[in-house]
Design an enzyme around this catalytic site. Structure first.
Site: not given
Ligand code: KIV
Length: 274
Positions: A55-56, A94, A123, A125, A192
């Site tokens: 999500d970056s 993400d 993924k 968080e 992270e």
């Molecule tokens: O969204 C992202 O790029 C991440 C980084 C920690 C690699 O989660």
């Protein structure tokens, strides 16, 4: 450097079982973000084990200040572009902010990332309170990577992007949370911006691979943001990152140099760690 046999072996499609084996054998896992077809093709060709559609993309593709506005539709779109290119790397996508508030929402959105985007792992968080979400996803057959330490989706709650787990109590809590994620069925952990000693401890205590970004050389693998590795990030580059372009001189050279530096334990160095 790697022999031709090792290079051929590395081009077989990467699976969760293979990532586990790499951890057991002590072979560092090289991961990088990508968001589109052409760069994903280059990242895959450079021998990366995992490509993250992070999500970056809110920051590096859309120019936003945070990852918070990123939507499931956007991640699906970019994941589809990346999976069109990846032949060997495992593609992880993400789950955006507030897209996994309860198990049924998480399952519906993970289904989109996997069925429409073609992701092989999702993924999310979150610390202890997300264990039941991980359990529901894992129970339904969704490969999951849990993301602990600095969680950029919580930026407004924690008041900035800073190193997590510096105090002993916070470090102990993170170890407990990581173990809870593993018990809940997570297949991988991403950490992270944590002290290098904590990154190494997590890699030692968990059976699943621990991938670090700003988490020191003791993790089982490393991940960075593509634009940082290519030196095209506008503004400040994070301390934990490294621009491989000056030494390599080309996109393919920089990507290969990053993967080799991870595999040969040359990245991250002390100056990239906390
Ligand atoms: O969204 C992202 O790029 C991440 C980084 C920690 C690699 O989660």
């Amino acid at each position: 450097m790697y022999s031709a046999d090792q290079a051929r072996e590395r081009r077989r499609p990467v699976t969760i079982a293979r990532l586990r084996r790499m951890k057991e054998e002590g072979t560092p896992i090289a991961c990088l973000t990508a968001y589109d077809y052409s760069f994903a093709h280059a990242v895959d060709a450079a021998g990366m084990d995992v490509i993250l559609v992070g999500d970056s993309l809110g920051n590096v593709m859309q120019g936003r200040d945070t990852t918070i506005p990123v939507t499931v539709d956007e991640i699906v779109y970019h994941t589809r572009c990346v999976t069109a290119a990846a032949t060997a790397a495992l593609v992880m996508a993400d789950m955006p902010f507030l897209s996994y508030c309860d198990p049924s929402m998480a399952l519906a959105n993970a289904a989109r990332l996997m069925k429409e985007g073609g992701a092989q792992m999702v993924k999310l968080e979150g610390a202890g309170e997300q264990a039941h979400i991980v359990e529901a996803l894992a129970g339904a057959g969704v490969p999951v990577c849990a993301h602990l330490g600095l969680q950029p989706q919580l930026v407004h709650k924690i008041g900035g992007y800073r190193v997590q787990g510096r105090e002993q109590a916070a470090a102990e809590r993170m170890v407990e949370e990581a173990l809870a994620m593993e018990r809940a069925g997570a297949d991988m952990l991403l950490v992270e911006c944590i002290p290098a000693t904590l990154g190494a401890r997590l890699a030692g205590e968990l059976q699943i691979p621990v991938i670090g970004i700003g988490a020191g050389a003791g993790c089982d693998g490393q991940i960075l943001v593509l634009q940082d590795v290519l030196g095209i990030t506008p503004g400040r580059v994070p301390k934990f990152s490294r621009d491989f372009m000056p030494e390599a001189g080309s996109v393919s050279g920089a990507l290969a140099a990053y993967a080799a530096a991870v595999r040969e334990h040359r990245f991250p160095a002390v100056e990239h760690s906390f």
